[in-house]
Design an enzyme around this catalytic site. Structure first.
Site, PDB file in Angstrom:
ATOM      1  N   ASP A 282     -66.175 -34.404  28.011  1.00  0.00           N
ATOM      2  CA  ASP A 282     -65.119 -34.190  27.022  1.00  0.00           C
ATOM      3  C   ASP A 282     -64.684 -35.564  26.508  1.00  0.00           C
ATOM      4  OD1 ASP A 282     -63.271 -33.089  25.318  1.00  0.00           O
ATOM      5  OD2 ASP A 282     -62.331 -31.797  26.807  1.00  0.00           O
TER       6      ASP A 282
HETATM    7  C1  BGC Z   1     -61.078 -31.081  23.676  1.00  0.00           C
HETATM    8  C2  BGC Z   1     -62.379 -30.318  23.540  1.00  0.00           C
HETATM    9  C3  BGC Z   1     -62.991 -30.567  22.181  1.00  0.00           C
HETATM   10  C4  BGC Z   1     -63.175 -32.064  21.984  1.00  0.00           C
HETATM   11  C5  BGC Z   1     -63.841 -32.428  20.673  1.00  0.00           C
HETATM   12  C6  BGC Z   1     -61.209 -32.528  23.257  1.00  0.00           C
HETATM   13  O1  BGC Z   1     -59.949 -33.112  23.160  1.00  0.00           O
HETATM   14  O2  BGC Z   1     -60.622 -30.991  25.001  1.00  0.00           O
HETATM   15  O3  BGC Z   1     -62.151 -28.951  23.726  1.00  0.00           O
HETATM   16  O4  BGC Z   1     -64.212 -29.882  22.071  1.00  0.00           O
HETATM   17  O5  BGC Z   1     -61.892 -32.674  22.036  1.00  0.00           O
HETATM   18  O6  BGC Z   1     -63.051 -32.151  19.587  1.00  0.00           O
END
Ligand code: BGC
Length: 763
Positions: A282
């Site tokens: 993530d």
């Molecule tokens: C979130 C994810 C997301 C990623 C990309 C993160 O802050 O936890 O769910 O896919 O950002 O946008």
């Protein structure tokens, strides 16, 4: 329009063109192709493939292209048009080995056309409708040059203080697992290598929905049996359905961050589950290992992550900067790097990008003149799915449906808010294209009745909350507070109510309140709106509450004030029309709650499938020395699986084909469901099981099957559920997955609480 049967799902698509495509040109088999390519790659090129960057960073596009051409970037996310992605793919084609880029995006509940938030999709309990939303999303995203979505998000959520409850499909393992399977198949279609399909990257692996206290990014501390029994199956279902990617969670699990968790990533995901796709961190999660307190610096963080099996690093520099040194010193063996690169290239192969890097980007001359053009939207599908997601929670004296000749006072800060219709994670959706409740009602009524709108209240009168909500949605002003004094707004709404036949109040949360990083200590509707509801109640006019929210709200008092309550979540581009369809009875509501609505935040966690205990509280009996809260009623406000209709349904006593089940055999539960009312309608027949005596305490009930049934007025149908030993299996204290002989209760109902029961014995 035509209907297609895709993997057993009847799906209607607005444009069949995607199906006319032929598979990509034949390449050597994936392992041969990738191994051959890897032989030609330098170490720097390999490390470059592990870098996934957001193009919404400070890095100028020109520099991004330069880095791509140098072989230093493997993929990007956050670009949403073909003409944004084409120059990046062109840059990749200028790189030494011409390894294509892939382009990812958070396509969570729609792309250009926004469908209801995931929690709302789950409330439909309609697998075809959910598949439809996934198919349209894939089709639209693919047409914008996107290859991968960071979805489905299948984190079980049992603490609605967590703002990301809105992004998942609710509290129940079985329901969420079914949806995980459907969503992956809908996004990926027959193959993620075909245009019109995109690769699914299931998230957040694992257990993110169980963050302590519902506070985002917090720790997860959980027993192995609960993990295996309740929280892991939805991810596993997505992987069994063929998800090409996994996004790794930000949280730690029993003290070990998911991003450095060898057990999670290696033993469970790769070895036990046999996952063969790409594992993506993530956002910034690798360097967060330092803050977790398990790595002292970027170097150690990179080492831990690559060893655990994080193939791609999302938006942090640790891999790029630290892997060369780690490889040189031998602290990270070449095989760890190669394993990660193999998965990234394998995913690109699976997305069809080696066969054609421009598979989804297409030719410039075919680019849409306007990416947001009306004719690119799938409004009909969005309206159909949205109305199936609405849940009627209360309807005294048939307040609903309304007649179109009515004079309606429409009030509330959400009644005419375009941006809030879309919910969070709707980045490519255009607020101006969404239909508000105000617009939906006006359109449905035409000249027949009247609708007078008064805002009545701000979302919240707390300026700090407005400031916070505007800050997290960086795309613009989400909460635009009316500067008038609260009482002036209430007076205006009350006046509108006094001149109307019925009041429709659209209240709840702004979309930013149910969002990443938007945890709450309260589940109440904010005070400004509660004061409005009380004032409206005092007018004595029939009061309909239309709720917008991304989590269960504790609305005990408000629902007592109201004559009817309709839960609408954040219902998407066509939300206003869908809500009007239900309010006027052009569609008979059929949604059921995918999550328990507690009476107060103090009841959390309040999921229905809790384990049996030694001193259970029994409703109607004295509570002394039983498990209860003595200062409040113990039942939930609305149970899991609950939802009303404009017609009535009855269930016959049900029968079991046998009182015993032999291992390897099956038995059938049969029940007749009848529409006893005057309108056609749909309901969901739900089957729950209880293992009465086992080697360890088992849930008081667990959903094991359901069927959504359409019945004409007066019509009846026999619903049959087949049960086998597999349905009775669970993870015991030794984590052995097996069924134990003995007595089982079968419960069948139209919600989780109001059920009838029979039992059988597993021999
Ligand atoms: C979130 C994810 C997301 C990623 C990309 C993160 O802050 O936890 O769910 O896919 O950002 O946008």
């Amino acid at each position: 329009m035509r209907n297609l049967c895709l993997l057993g799902l009847a799906i209607s698509l607005a444009s069949p063109s995607v199906w006319a495509q032929t598979p990509t040109a034949p390449l050597p088999p994936k392992d041969v192709f990738v191994a051959d390519l890897m032989k030609q790659m330098t170490e720097a090129e390999k490390i470059g493939q592990l870098r996934l960057i957001s193009i919404a960073t400070d890095m100028p596009r020109e520099l991004i292209r330069k880095e791509i051409a140098a072989g230093h970037i493997g993929g990007t996310f956050n670009s949403v048009t073909r003409d944004e992605n084409r120059p990046m793919q062109d840059a990749a084609m200028r790189s030494r080995l011409k390894i294509p880029m892939f382009f990812a995006y958070d396509v969570i509940h729609g792309h250009r056309t926004i469908f209801p938030i995931s929690l709302g999709l789950a409330a439909s309990w309609d697998m075809d409708a959910i598949a439809q939303s996934g198919r349209v999303s894939a089709q639209e995203a693919s047409a914008d040059g996107i290859d991968m979505t960071f979805a489905p998000m299948v984190d079980i959520a049992r603490d609605p203080r967590w703002g990301r409850t809105s992004e998942g499909f609710g509290e129940d393992t079985y329901l969420v697992s079914r949806i995980a399977d459907v969503m992956v198949k809908a996004y990926q279609g027959l193959s993620p290598a075909l245009p019109g399909n995109i690769m699914a990257s299931v998230k957040h692996f694992a257990l993110y929905g169980a963050v302590e206290g519902g506070r985002d990014y917090n720790i997860v501390d959980m027993s192995p049996t609960r993990m295996f029994q309740d929280y892991l199956p939805p991810y596993h279902a997505a992987i069994k359905a063929g998800a090409g990617g996994v996004m790794v969670a930000l949280n730690s699990i029993n003290g070990v961050p998911a991003t450095s968790n060898m057990w999670l990533m290696q033993d469970l995901l790769r070895k036990d589950w046999g996952f063969k796709g790409v594992a993506i961190s993530d956002h910034g999660a690798i360097i967060e290992l330092i803050k977790h307190g398990v790595a002292k610096d970027n170097r150690e963080a990179a080492k831990l992550a690559i060893k655990a099996g994080i193939d791609m690093s999302m938006n942090d520099k640790a891999y790029g900067e630290e892997l060369p040194g780690l490889l040189k010193s031998g602290e990270v063996p070449q095989s760890d790097l190669d394993n990660a690169v193999r998965e990234v290239l394998g995913a690109k192969y699976d997305m069809g990008l080696f066969a054609d890097p421009y598979l989804r980007i297409g030719k410039a001359e075919d680019d849409p003149a306007d990416t947001n053009a009306e004719n690119r939207l799938h409004r009909q599908e969005a309206r159909d799915v949205a109305r199936k997601s609405l849940v009627l929670l209360k309807n005294n004296n048939q307040t609903l449906p309304l007649k179109k000749q009515t004079r309606i006072a429409l009030v509330g800060p959400l009644a005419n808010s375009k941006v809030d219709m879309l919910g969070s994670w709707s980045g490519a959706g255009v607020p101006a294209q969404s239909v508000t409740v105000y617009e939906g009602l006006q359109k449905a009524m035409g000249q027949q009745g009247s609708v007078t709108y008064a805002r009545g209240a701000n979302i919240s009168d707390d300026p700090k909350i407005a400031e916070y909500l505007n800050h997290i949605n960086t795309g613009g002003i989400d909460v635009n507070n009316d500067p008038r004094p609260a009482q002036t707004m209430i007076d205006e709404a009350v006046k509108a109510a006094q001149h109307a036949d019925v009041v429709v109040a659209v209240v709840g949360e702004s979309r930013g309140m149910s969002h990443e990083s938007s945890s709450r200590t309260s589940l109440d509707i904010p005070d400004s709106q509660r004061a409005l509801i009380s004032a409206l109640k005092a007018t004595g006019k029939p009061l309909v509450l239309v709720l917008m929210n991304g989590r269960p709200l504790s609305i005990e008092q408000e629902q007592a004030h109201a004559d009817a309550v309709l839960e609408t979540w954040f219902s998407g581009t066509e939300g206003g029309n869908a809500i009007a369809d239900v309010l006027f009875g052009d569609y008979n509501p059929s949604g059921k709650l995918p999550i328990t609505f507690p009476r107060s935040v103090g009841q959390i966690p309040s999921y229905y499938s809790h384990l049996s205990i030694g001193r259970p509280f029994t409703p109607g009996k004295p509570g002394n020395y039983t498990s209860q809260y003595f200062d409040a009623e113990n039942s939930p406000l609305y149970p899991f699986g609950y939802g009303l209709s404009y017609t009535d349904f009855s269930l016959s006593p049900f029968t079991l084909s046998s009182k015993t089940l032999k291992p390897g055999g099956t038995l059938t539960a049969s029940v007749t469901v009848k529409n006893t009312g005057k309108r056609d309608g749909e309901t969901v027949v739900q089957l729950y099981l209880r293992d009465v005596t086992a080697s360890m305490a088992r849930p008081v009930k667990e959903l094991k099957n359901f069927e959504k049934v359409m019945l004409k007025a007066g019509e009846q149908k026999v619903v049959r559920f087949t049960l086998s030993e597999d349905d009775l299996k669970f993870y015991n204290a030794q984590l052995k997955y097996a069924a134990e002989p003995g007595e089982f209760d079968v419960q069948i109902g139209l919600d989780s609480q109001n059920v009838q029961q029979n039992s059988f014995e597993l021999l």
